[in-house]
Scaffold this active site. Structure first.
Site, PDB file in Angstrom:
ATOM      1  CB  SER A   7      -0.928   0.011   1.221  1.00 35.94           C
ATOM      2  OG  SER A   7      -0.174   0.169   2.419  1.00 35.94           O
ATOM      3  CG  LEU A  20      -4.191   3.841   8.114  1.00 32.99           C
ATOM      4  CD1 LEU A  20      -3.750   5.197   8.660  1.00 32.99           C
ATOM      5  CD2 LEU A  20      -5.692   3.804   7.914  1.00 32.99           C
ATOM      6  CG  HIS A  80       0.909  -4.162   4.147  1.00 30.31           C
ATOM      7  ND1 HIS A  80       0.706  -3.536   5.354  1.00 30.31           N
ATOM      8  CD2 HIS A  80       0.605  -3.241   3.194  1.00 30.31           C
ATOM      9  CE1 HIS A  80       0.282  -2.296   5.156  1.00 30.31           C
ATOM     10  NE2 HIS A  80       0.216  -2.099   3.856  1.00 30.31           N
ATOM     11  CG  LEU A  95       7.655 -11.832  -0.669  1.00 33.94           C
ATOM     12  CD1 LEU A  95       8.878 -11.037  -1.088  1.00 33.94           C
ATOM     13  CD2 LEU A  95       8.051 -13.284  -0.422  1.00 33.94           C
ATOM     14  CE1 TYR A 126      11.891  -8.493   1.850  1.00 36.23           C
ATOM     15  CE2 TYR A 126      12.353  -9.250   4.076  1.00 36.23           C
ATOM     16  CZ  TYR A 126      11.517  -9.188   2.981  1.00 36.23           C
ATOM     17  OH  TYR A 126      10.302  -9.835   3.009  1.00 36.23           O
TER      18      TYR A 126
END
Length: 207
Positions: free
Chosen positions: A97, A111, A122, A124, A168
């Site tokens: 998002s 949100l 949010h 994976l 990451y």
């Protein structure tokens, strides 16, 4: 509230950085079924949640998004999601998002902030039958190219447990510091990644 248009993604040549496994579809095209990458819709929510629930609850006991939140984000911002389908079956996904603050807060978990310039990832997750095949790496790289091609997008942000920080970092994410969000007894590291390099790579890879 109008629903944003959905831009479906079709498989295309993708140059992955060294150390990241290539797509199995490219390596053994003659033995694997067709792969499809596309943005998700609310109709995909049940399949998303099934994969997410098994992947996260089996490891940490917590699920980042319940089914209502999955449907919420896939209704408001489907263009910030990406699913990998094999013969029509969802095998991996990312849901995101927009966020408009420098750091993640508790509010960011629920949100979508239109006008924000950060893609907040949010969740994976990869279906248990397709893990250990490099699919998470391929999907994340495609996702960063996808959102990096959106002119207003400046960075991707997420939070993860410490054990996932090296994963990451391979994609350019760096930790600005501990995450302010706590879920039960779990603490997280916040990770940020500039999308400008990914957008340039996408432009240069197009014919």
């Amino acid at each position: 509230m109008s629903t944003p248009s959905i831009h479906c993604l079709k498989p295309s040549p993708l140059h992955l950085p060294s150390g990241i496994p290539g797509s199995p579809g490219r390596q053994r095209r003659h033995t694997l079924p067709a792969n499809e990458f596309r943005c998700l819709t609310p109709e995909d929510a049940a399949g998303v949640f099934e994969i997410e629930r098994e992947a996260f609850i089996s490891v940490s006991g917590n699920c980042p998004l319940n089914l209502d939140k999955v449907q919420h984000f896939l209704t408001l911002c489907p263009e910030l999601s990406l699913g990998w389908f094999v013969e029509g079956r969802l095998v991996a996904f990312i849901i995101g998002s927009l966020w408009d603050e420098d750091r993640l807060t508790q509010e960011s978990l629920a949100l979508h902030r239109p006008g924000g310039r950060s893609a907040h990832l949010h969740a994976l997750a990869v279906h248990r039958s397709f893990r250990q095949q490099g699919k998470g790496s391929v999907l994340l790289w495609r996702y960063l190219h996808h959102v990096g091609a959106q002119p207003a997008m400046r960075r991707a942000v997420l939070m993860c447990e410490d054990a996932l920080v090296p994963f990451y970092q391979r994609f350019g994410f760096q930790p600005p510091g501990p995450c302010a969000i706590v879920v039960g007894s779990l603490t997280f590291t916040e990770m940020h990644c500039s999308l400008r390099g990914h957008a340039a790579l996408r432009r240069n890879s197009q014919p």
